[in-house]
Design a protein around this motif. Structure first.
Motif, PDB file in Angstrom:
ATOM      1  N   ASP A  77      65.852  15.060  13.144  1.00 12.12           N
ATOM      2  CA  ASP A  77      65.778  14.003  12.197  1.00 12.12           C
ATOM      3  C   ASP A  77      65.117  12.670  12.720  1.00 12.12           C
ATOM      4  O   ASP A  77      65.165  11.720  12.120  1.00 12.12           O
ATOM      5  N   HIS A  78      64.439  12.689  13.884  1.00 13.10           N
ATOM      6  CA  HIS A  78      63.649  11.554  14.388  1.00 13.10           C
ATOM      7  C   HIS A  78      62.222  11.875  14.268  1.00 13.10           C
ATOM      8  O   HIS A  78      61.228  10.875  14.460  1.00 13.10           O
ATOM      9  N   ASP A 185      69.611   6.943  18.698  1.00  7.80           N
ATOM     10  CA  ASP A 185      70.916   7.872  18.947  1.00  7.80           C
ATOM     11  C   ASP A 185      71.584   7.490  20.352  1.00  7.80           C
ATOM     12  O   ASP A 185      70.868   7.866  21.357  1.00  7.80           O
ATOM     13  N   HIS A 237      72.665   5.340  10.803  1.00 12.44           N
ATOM     14  CA  HIS A 237      72.981   6.664  11.226  1.00 12.44           C
ATOM     15  C   HIS A 237      74.372   7.159  11.044  1.00 12.44           C
ATOM     16  O   HIS A 237      75.025   7.866  11.956  1.00 12.44           O
TER      17      HIS A 237
HETATM   18 ZN   LIG Z   1      69.505  11.264  14.899  1.00  7.31          ZN
END
Ligand SMILES: [Zn+2]
Ligand SMILES: [Zn+2]
Length: 240
Positions: A77-78, A185, A237
């Motif tokens: 997701d990055h 994160d 997030h």
């Molecule tokens: Zn993430």
């Protein structure tokens, strides 16, 4: 009880010529951030959809001029948009080099790069330079000072196994006396507490599924606690 909050993307912050746009930051789906300082643009965490978002935001000529990309860690997701972005830049005939900064041990970026070069190296119109970061020394990118810092991000393991540490960084960007702290994160960690404090903008993840303390992400109340030490903050997030 902390009320559930879901950010409404895009999130935008601007002070004079220092501008950040968070197209999105949704756990397990995608992150995508564009940072602008004067005429300089940086991409941070190019998750899936970054190419579409960049093209909606700026002219393709501007996209080709981007020379630096910052990766907090290798979760999909990055980094999900890296392959298509690299390909697009070549198809559109980028000529200036592209620097990719990422935490040491992030095998995703190195693997994407290796596979990408295997397919496209013969026709690639620009040079890609990988820079793995293994310390917290700050460095200059034109008029922007970039300060990487280690955060504490883990991923759940199978069965009873302990969560596994993921090489993960946050970045603090300083320009014209203003600072933006992006934590990437992370679970609650002292380093982020320290870096976020007194920032003009802190971008803090609140990725935990509940208010129960977690090794993987921060709870809403932990994230707010850190955010409030900055002049302004965004919570990102957050599970939707
Ligand atoms: Zn993430
Ligand atoms: Zn992650």
């Amino acid at each position: 009880m902390v009320e559930k909050y879901v950010p409404k993307y895009p999130l935008v912050w601007q002070k004079d010529n220092f501008f950040i746009k968070i197209f999105c930051s949704i756990p397990n789906i995608a992150t995508g951030i564009l940072l602008t300082a004067d005429d300089k643009k940086f991409i941070i965490d190019p998750g899936d959809g970054i190419l579409r978002d960049l093209n909606q935001e700026i002219d393709s000529k501007e996209i080709l001029k981007i020379t630096d990309m910052f990766i907090s860690h290798g979760h999909h997701d990055h980094v999900g948009g890296v392959w298509s972005l690299l390909t697009y830049l070549s198809v559109m005939k980028k000529t200036s080099p592209l620097n990719i900064y990422y935490p040491k041990g992030c095998i995703e970026i190195e693997s994407i790069y290796k596979a990408f070069m295997q397919v496209y190296s013969r026709e690639l119109s620009y040079k890609i330079a990988l820079h793995q970061i293994d310390n917290e020394n700050s460095f200059e990118k034109d008029k922007v000072t970039v300060q990487p810092f280690e955060v504490n991000h883990r991923e759940a393991a199978e069965g009873d196994e302990e969560p596994v540490a993921v090489p993960s960084l946050g970045f603090k960007f300083n320009f014209n006396g203003k600072s933006i702290c992006y934590g990437g994160d992370t679970a609650y960690c002292e380093k982020l507490v320290q870096m976020a404090k007194d920032s003009d903008l802190a971008i803090i993840e609140a990725g935990a599924d509940s208010e129960e303390e977690s090794d993987l992400h921060m709870t809403m109340s932990e994230a707010i606690k850190i955010g409030k030490t900055a002049k302004e903050y965004f919570l990102v997030h957050v599970p939707e």
